[in-house]
Design a protein around this motif. Sequence first.
Motif, PDB file in Angstrom:
ATOM      1  N   ALA A  51      -4.926  15.055   9.445  1.00 44.06           N
ATOM      2  CA  ALA A  51      -6.350  14.832   9.160  1.00 44.06           C
ATOM      3  C   ALA A  51      -6.525  13.493   8.458  1.00 44.06           C
ATOM      4  O   ALA A  51      -5.658  13.070   7.687  1.00 44.06           O
ATOM      5  N   ASN A  52      -7.624  12.838   8.715  1.00 48.87           N
ATOM      6  CA  ASN A  52      -7.907  11.575   8.037  1.00 48.87           C
ATOM      7  C   ASN A  52      -8.134  11.813   6.550  1.00 48.87           C
ATOM      8  O   ASN A  52      -8.663  12.845   6.135  1.00 48.87           O
ATOM      9  N   MET A  53      -7.753  10.825   5.739  1.00 51.44           N
ATOM     10  CA  MET A  53      -7.981  10.859   4.295  1.00 51.44           C
ATOM     11  C   MET A  53      -9.320  10.203   4.022  1.00 51.44           C
ATOM     12  O   MET A  53      -9.586   9.094   4.499  1.00 51.44           O
ATOM     13  N   ALA A  59     -16.386   9.259   4.177  1.00 50.83           N
ATOM     14  CA  ALA A  59     -15.835   8.576   5.353  1.00 50.83           C
ATOM     15  C   ALA A  59     -14.319   8.484   5.245  1.00 50.83           C
ATOM     16  O   ALA A  59     -13.745   8.554   4.156  1.00 50.83           O
ATOM     17  N   ALA A  60     -13.671   8.310   6.379  1.00 52.16           N
ATOM     18  CA  ALA A  60     -12.222   8.132   6.394  1.00 52.16           C
ATOM     19  C   ALA A  60     -11.886   6.753   5.838  1.00 52.16           C
ATOM     20  O   ALA A  60     -12.453   5.747   6.268  1.00 52.16           O
ATOM     21  N   ILE A  61     -10.978   6.694   4.879  1.00 51.65           N
ATOM     22  CA  ILE A  61     -10.645   5.427   4.246  1.00 51.65           C
ATOM     23  C   ILE A  61      -9.850   4.551   5.202  1.00 51.65           C
ATOM     24  O   ILE A  61      -9.016   5.031   5.975  1.00 51.65           O
ATOM     25  N   THR A  62     -10.126   3.262   5.182  1.00 50.82           N
ATOM     26  CA  THR A  62      -9.401   2.314   6.034  1.00 50.82           C
ATOM     27  C   THR A  62      -8.175   1.790   5.290  1.00 50.82           C
ATOM     28  O   THR A  62      -8.084   1.861   4.069  1.00 50.82           O
ATOM     29  N   ARG A  63      -7.252   1.237   6.056  1.00 47.00           N
ATOM     30  CA  ARG A  63      -6.025   0.723   5.452  1.00 47.00           C
ATOM     31  C   ARG A  63      -6.310  -0.447   4.499  1.00 47.00           C
ATOM     32  O   ARG A  63      -5.714  -0.549   3.434  1.00 47.00           O
ATOM     33  N   GLN A  64      -7.226  -1.313   4.881  1.00 46.16           N
ATOM     34  CA  GLN A  64      -7.505  -2.456   3.997  1.00 46.16           C
ATOM     35  C   GLN A  64      -8.184  -2.002   2.702  1.00 46.16           C
ATOM     36  O   GLN A  64      -7.923  -2.544   1.626  1.00 46.16           O
ATOM     37  N   ASP A  65      -9.035  -0.981   2.779  1.00 43.12           N
ATOM     38  CA  ASP A  65      -9.698  -0.502   1.573  1.00 43.12           C
ATOM     39  C   ASP A  65      -8.725   0.255   0.672  1.00 43.12           C
ATOM     40  O   ASP A  65      -8.835   0.206  -0.559  1.00 43.12           O
ATOM     41  N   MET A  66      -7.787   0.959   1.285  1.00 42.45           N
ATOM     42  CA  MET A  66      -6.749   1.618   0.508  1.00 42.45           C
ATOM     43  C   MET A  66      -5.927   0.575  -0.249  1.00 42.45           C
ATOM     44  O   MET A  66      -5.661   0.722  -1.449  1.00 42.45           O
ATOM     45  N   ALA A  67      -5.551  -0.500   0.438  1.00 42.88           N
ATOM     46  CA  ALA A  67      -4.782  -1.574  -0.197  1.00 42.88           C
ATOM     47  C   ALA A  67      -5.597  -2.250  -1.291  1.00 42.88           C
ATOM     48  O   ALA A  67      -5.076  -2.583  -2.362  1.00 42.88           O
ATOM     49  N   ALA A  68      -6.889  -2.466  -1.030  1.00 45.17           N
ATOM     50  CA  ALA A  68      -7.754  -3.107  -2.026  1.00 45.17           C
ATOM     51  C   ALA A  68      -7.838  -2.266  -3.295  1.00 45.17           C
ATOM     52  O   ALA A  68      -7.778  -2.799  -4.415  1.00 45.17           O
ATOM     53  N   GLY A  81      -8.033   0.260  10.586  1.00 47.44           N
ATOM     54  CA  GLY A  81      -7.519   1.550  11.018  1.00 47.44           C
ATOM     55  C   GLY A  81      -7.607   2.572   9.887  1.00 47.44           C
ATOM     56  O   GLY A  81      -7.489   2.235   8.713  1.00 47.44           O
ATOM     57  N   THR A  82      -7.842   3.823  10.256  1.00 48.60           N
ATOM     58  CA  THR A  82      -7.870   4.891   9.255  1.00 48.60           C
ATOM     59  C   THR A  82      -6.451   5.393   9.018  1.00 48.60           C
ATOM     60  O   THR A  82      -5.514   4.986   9.702  1.00 48.60           O
ATOM     61  N   THR A  83      -6.306   6.272   8.059  1.00 52.45           N
ATOM     62  CA  THR A  83      -4.969   6.742   7.702  1.00 52.45           C
ATOM     63  C   THR A  83      -4.982   8.240   7.482  1.00 52.45           C
ATOM     64  O   THR A  83      -5.980   8.802   7.017  1.00 52.45           O
ATOM     65  N   THR A  84      -3.893   8.900   7.851  1.00 46.43           N
ATOM     66  CA  THR A  84      -3.821  10.354   7.741  1.00 46.43           C
ATOM     67  C   THR A  84      -3.303  10.776   6.374  1.00 46.43           C
ATOM     68  O   THR A  84      -2.758   9.979   5.610  1.00 46.43           O
ATOM     69  N   ARG A  85      -3.427  12.044   6.083  1.00 46.33           N
ATOM     70  CA  ARG A  85      -2.925  12.573   4.815  1.00 46.33           C
ATOM     71  C   ARG A  85      -1.405  12.426   4.731  1.00 46.33           C
ATOM     72  O   ARG A  85      -0.860  12.179   3.645  1.00 46.33           O
ATOM     73  N   ALA A  86      -0.729  12.554   5.863  1.00 50.00           N
ATOM     74  CA  ALA A  86       0.723  12.366   5.865  1.00 50.00           C
ATOM     75  C   ALA A  86       1.080  10.930   5.524  1.00 50.00           C
ATOM     76  O   ALA A  86       2.004  10.670   4.740  1.00 50.00           O
ATOM     77  N   GLU A  87       0.353   9.976   6.099  1.00 49.05           N
ATOM     78  CA  GLU A  87       0.619   8.561   5.823  1.00 49.05           C
ATOM     79  C   GLU A  87       0.311   8.210   4.373  1.00 49.05           C
ATOM     80  O   GLU A  87       1.038   7.435   3.737  1.00 49.05           O
ATOM     81  N   VAL A  88      -0.764   8.798   3.831  1.00 43.76           N
ATOM     82  CA  VAL A  88      -1.088   8.541   2.432  1.00 43.76           C
ATOM     83  C   VAL A  88      -0.033   9.158   1.519  1.00 43.76           C
ATOM     84  O   VAL A  88       0.273   8.616   0.456  1.00 43.76           O
ATOM     85  N   ALA A  89       0.552  10.273   1.934  1.00 47.04           N
ATOM     86  CA  ALA A  89       1.633  10.868   1.144  1.00 47.04           C
ATOM     87  C   ALA A  89       2.789   9.885   1.004  1.00 47.04           C
ATOM     88  O   ALA A  89       3.430   9.799  -0.054  1.00 47.04           O
ATOM     89  N   VAL A  90       3.063   9.116   2.060  1.00 44.56           N
ATOM     90  CA  VAL A  90       4.126   8.106   2.006  1.00 44.56           C
ATOM     91  C   VAL A  90       3.752   7.018   1.001  1.00 44.56           C
ATOM     92  O   VAL A  90       4.550   6.641   0.136  1.00 44.56           O
ATOM     93  N   THR A  91       2.515   6.494   1.098  1.00 44.73           N
ATOM     94  CA  THR A  91       2.113   5.411   0.203  1.00 44.73           C
ATOM     95  C   THR A  91       2.054   5.889  -1.248  1.00 44.73           C
ATOM     96  O   THR A  91       2.412   5.141  -2.171  1.00 44.73           O
ATOM     97  N   MET A  92       1.648   7.135  -1.469  1.00 48.21           N
ATOM     98  CA  MET A  92       1.570   7.639  -2.835  1.00 48.21           C
ATOM     99  C   MET A  92       2.958   7.902  -3.419  1.00 48.21           C
ATOM    100  O   MET A  92       3.155   7.835  -4.638  1.00 48.21           O
ATOM    101  N   THR A  93       3.923   8.194  -2.564  1.00 45.79           N
ATOM    102  CA  THR A  93       5.299   8.300  -3.039  1.00 45.79           C
ATOM    103  C   THR A  93       5.770   6.946  -3.532  1.00 45.79           C
ATOM    104  O   THR A  93       6.430   6.829  -4.575  1.00 45.79           O
ATOM    105  N   GLN A  94       5.418   5.887  -2.805  1.00 45.97           N
ATOM    106  CA  GLN A  94       5.759   4.529  -3.241  1.00 45.97           C
ATOM    107  C   GLN A  94       5.007   4.162  -4.515  1.00 45.97           C
ATOM    108  O   GLN A  94       5.543   3.511  -5.419  1.00 45.97           O
TER     109      GLN A  94
END
Length: 206
Positions: free
Chosen positions: A68-70, A119-128, A186-199
């Motif tokens: 699912a999208n984050m 809304a589903a968060i985008t990769r650039q906004d997550m990085a910002a 691009g949007t990001t899934t909960r699984a992908e955000v789990a990876v970034t949050m681990t980092q």
Amino acid sequence: ATTFSPNLPMTRAMIVTVLYRLAGEPAEGSSSKFTDVDPNAWYAGFVNTVTEKGLFSGNPDGTFAPNANMTYAQFLVVLSQFSGETVTPVEGGAWYEGYVSWAQPLIPAGMAEDFDPNAAITRQDMAALFGTFLNAYDYSAEPVNQDEPAFTDAASIADYADSGVELCYQLGIMSGKDNNRFDPAGTTTRAEVAVTMTQMARVMGR
């Protein structure tokens, strides 16, 4: 003779392997408590890590919804866990309004213009948001990438997200996709955000 092939693109599997090692061996996926997380899935260890650290929770039905999208609101909830601050709910408001209020100093003007918590968060906004958070709170991690990112779609990254993308790349929080694209919109899934949050947990020493 062994070759390095520096100009070959990295696959998503290769990137996950690098992030896995950077994170210091995330929790194994074999004991996942979520009914929809295959213990052999590439993200299973990361999902277990973020839930064990109290950064993520699952759904009432026992699922994690990895594909699912984050949303922006969900992302802010997780990001706030690193602040050490108590987020006060807004009486009579939506469940996420307290987190949006907490994040106001972190949201760049360019993002705030059309900010939609649902809304589903985008990769650039997550990085910002990672970038503004890291500039506001102490962290101890050293860069894992000393050079500046050279994404093939760098021209598409919003000005307000540029510095966040660079910092996330240098600290190993986020990386590119196939063909060295960052995929800013691009949007990001909960699984992908789990990876970034681990980092992020590694960077914050949590």
